[in-house]
Design a protein around this motif. Structure first.
Motif, mmCIF file in Angstrom:
data_model
loop_
_atom_site.group_PDB
_atom_site.id
_atom_site.type_symbol
_atom_site.label_atom_id
_atom_site.label_comp_id
_atom_site.label_asym_id
_atom_site.label_seq_id
_atom_site.Cartn_x
_atom_site.Cartn_y
_atom_site.Cartn_z
ATOM 1 N N UNK A 48 -40.594 -69.097 -4.304
ATOM 2 C CA UNK A 48 -40.605 -67.442 -3.162
ATOM 3 C C UNK A 48 -41.622 -66.016 -4.282
ATOM 4 N N UNK A 49 -42.243 -65.478 -3.699
ATOM 5 C CA UNK A 49 -42.440 -64.359 -3.452
ATOM 6 C C UNK A 49 -41.351 -63.328 -4.245
ATOM 7 N N UNK A 50 -41.346 -62.397 -5.376
ATOM 8 C CA UNK A 50 -40.747 -60.708 -5.536
ATOM 9 C C UNK A 50 -40.670 -59.830 -4.536
ATOM 10 N N UNK A 51 -40.012 -58.806 -4.315
ATOM 11 C CA UNK A 51 -40.633 -57.766 -3.394
ATOM 12 C C UNK A 51 -40.768 -56.245 -4.644
ATOM 13 N N UNK A 52 -41.331 -55.841 -4.350
ATOM 14 C CA UNK A 52 -41.295 -54.480 -5.423
ATOM 15 C C UNK A 52 -40.280 -53.622 -4.930
ATOM 16 N N UNK A 53 -39.188 -52.934 -5.546
ATOM 17 C CA UNK A 53 -38.467 -53.770 -7.077
ATOM 18 C C UNK A 53 -38.145 -54.905 -6.956
ATOM 19 N N UNK A 54 -37.677 -56.003 -7.756
ATOM 20 C CA UNK A 54 -37.645 -57.256 -8.468
ATOM 21 C C UNK A 54 -36.361 -57.179 -7.798
ATOM 22 N N UNK A 55 -35.753 -56.388 -8.383
ATOM 23 C CA UNK A 55 -34.287 -56.616 -8.146
ATOM 24 C C UNK A 55 -33.601 -55.249 -8.369
ATOM 25 N N UNK A 56 -32.311 -55.325 -7.476
ATOM 26 C CA UNK A 56 -31.314 -54.039 -7.382
ATOM 27 C C UNK A 56 -30.187 -54.052 -7.964
ATOM 28 N N UNK A 57 -29.250 -53.069 -7.647
ATOM 29 C CA UNK A 57 -28.238 -52.843 -8.842
ATOM 30 C C UNK A 57 -27.328 -54.309 -8.736
ATOM 31 N N UNK A 58 -27.116 -54.766 -10.587
ATOM 32 C CA UNK A 58 -26.008 -55.812 -9.996
ATOM 33 C C UNK A 58 -24.932 -55.139 -9.554
ATOM 34 N N UNK A 59 -24.339 -56.902 -8.924
ATOM 35 C CA UNK A 59 -23.056 -57.022 -8.779
ATOM 36 C C UNK A 59 -22.217 -57.466 -9.146
ATOM 37 N N UNK A 60 -21.391 -57.296 -10.378
ATOM 38 C CA UNK A 60 -20.416 -57.730 -11.653
ATOM 39 C C UNK A 60 -21.861 -58.532 -12.965
ATOM 40 N N UNK A 61 -21.631 -59.403 -12.968
ATOM 41 C CA UNK A 61 -22.407 -60.409 -13.498
ATOM 42 C C UNK A 61 -23.632 -60.756 -12.577
ATOM 43 N N UNK A 62 -23.637 -60.965 -11.639
ATOM 44 C CA UNK A 62 -24.600 -61.149 -10.644
ATOM 45 C C UNK A 62 -25.287 -59.934 -10.741
ATOM 46 N N UNK A 63 -26.883 -60.475 -10.594
ATOM 47 C CA UNK A 63 -28.386 -59.945 -10.189
ATOM 48 C C UNK A 63 -28.142 -59.942 -8.578
ATOM 49 N N UNK A 64 -29.524 -59.278 -7.941
ATOM 50 C CA UNK A 64 -28.894 -58.613 -6.932
ATOM 51 C C UNK A 64 -30.594 -58.984 -6.586
ATOM 52 N N UNK A 65 -31.427 -59.973 -6.395
ATOM 53 C CA UNK A 65 -32.986 -60.241 -6.625
ATOM 54 C C UNK A 65 -33.380 -59.829 -5.007
ATOM 55 N N UNK A 66 -34.111 -59.072 -4.751
ATOM 56 C CA UNK A 66 -35.154 -58.902 -4.068
ATOM 57 C C UNK A 66 -36.549 -59.890 -3.800
ATOM 58 N N UNK A 67 -36.324 -60.394 -2.585
ATOM 59 C CA UNK A 67 -38.299 -61.111 -2.403
ATOM 60 C C UNK A 67 -38.672 -60.548 -1.261
ATOM 61 N N UNK A 68 -39.849 -60.669 -0.655
ATOM 62 C CA UNK A 68 -40.602 -60.421 0.809
ATOM 63 C C UNK A 68 -40.269 -61.249 1.835
ATOM 64 N N UNK A 69 -39.443 -62.455 1.795
ATOM 65 C CA UNK A 69 -38.542 -62.902 3.118
ATOM 66 C C UNK A 69 -37.188 -63.423 2.555
ATOM 67 N N UNK A 70 -36.514 -63.819 3.552
ATOM 68 C CA UNK A 70 -35.494 -64.074 3.141
ATOM 69 C C UNK A 70 -35.269 -65.553 3.027
ATOM 70 N N UNK A 71 -36.116 -66.657 3.172
ATOM 71 C CA UNK A 71 -36.223 -67.749 3.046
ATOM 72 C C UNK A 71 -37.541 -67.834 2.711
#
Length: 152
Positions: A48-71
């Motif tokens: 999987x390819x991370x976008x830039x930036x790779x993460x958005x704001x956390x949602x509680x204890x979960x991170x919000x990863x950003x990828x270049x595609x949904x799947x």
């Protein structure tokens, strides 16, 4: 999360920034005991390819990863066991546990098949001491006719 030694003293925010434009490779079982070691006994199931930036704001204890595609399409058949995150230049940053239960990364499916979509549905950072696998399974390489190591 099992960090490569070069990044052991970084904060979670610094680690997230390192992954901008990087990759997350999903592997089958038998992760190396350290992110500094090469993956030798596991098959790569999907990249999987991370976008830039790779993460958005956390949602509680979960991170919000950003990828270049949904799947992303799986490349091989297998059950995910861990993921290795790398910077855009390929430098390994960390290993993460993958699968159902108390894992850092949960996927939309419990197994991978060639061409089937792979999607991350949740992502969280856990300290190295929280890794869920048993130490005797590190670097295990099960083969047909051989059992996994027994617990004393």
């Amino acid at each position: 999360m099992n960090l490569a030694s070069a990044f052991a003293n970084l904060s979670n925010d610094e680690i997230k920034a390192l992954l901008d434009g990087g990759s997350l490779t999903i592997y089958s079982v038998a992760r190396p005991i350290s992110a500094d070691l090469p993956v030798e006994f596991s098959g790569s199931l999907a990249v999987l390819a991370f976008a830039t930036p790779a993460f958005g704001a956390p949602n509680g204890d979960l991170e919000t990863p950003a990828f270049t595609a949904e799947t992303f399409p799986a490349s091989h058949v297998g059950t995910p066991g861990f993921a290795r995150a790398a910077k855009a230049d390929g430098t390994v940053v960390a290993d993460f546990s993958v699968g159902p239960g108390d894992r850092e990364i949960k996927l939309g499916e419990v197994s991978c098949s060639p061409g089937a979509p792979v999607k991350v549905v949740s992502f969280k950072f856990k300290t190295a001491g929280d890794w869920p696998e048993r130490p005797d399974y590190y670097n295990a390489h099960p083969r047909t006719g051989y059992s996994l190591p027994a617990v004393p």
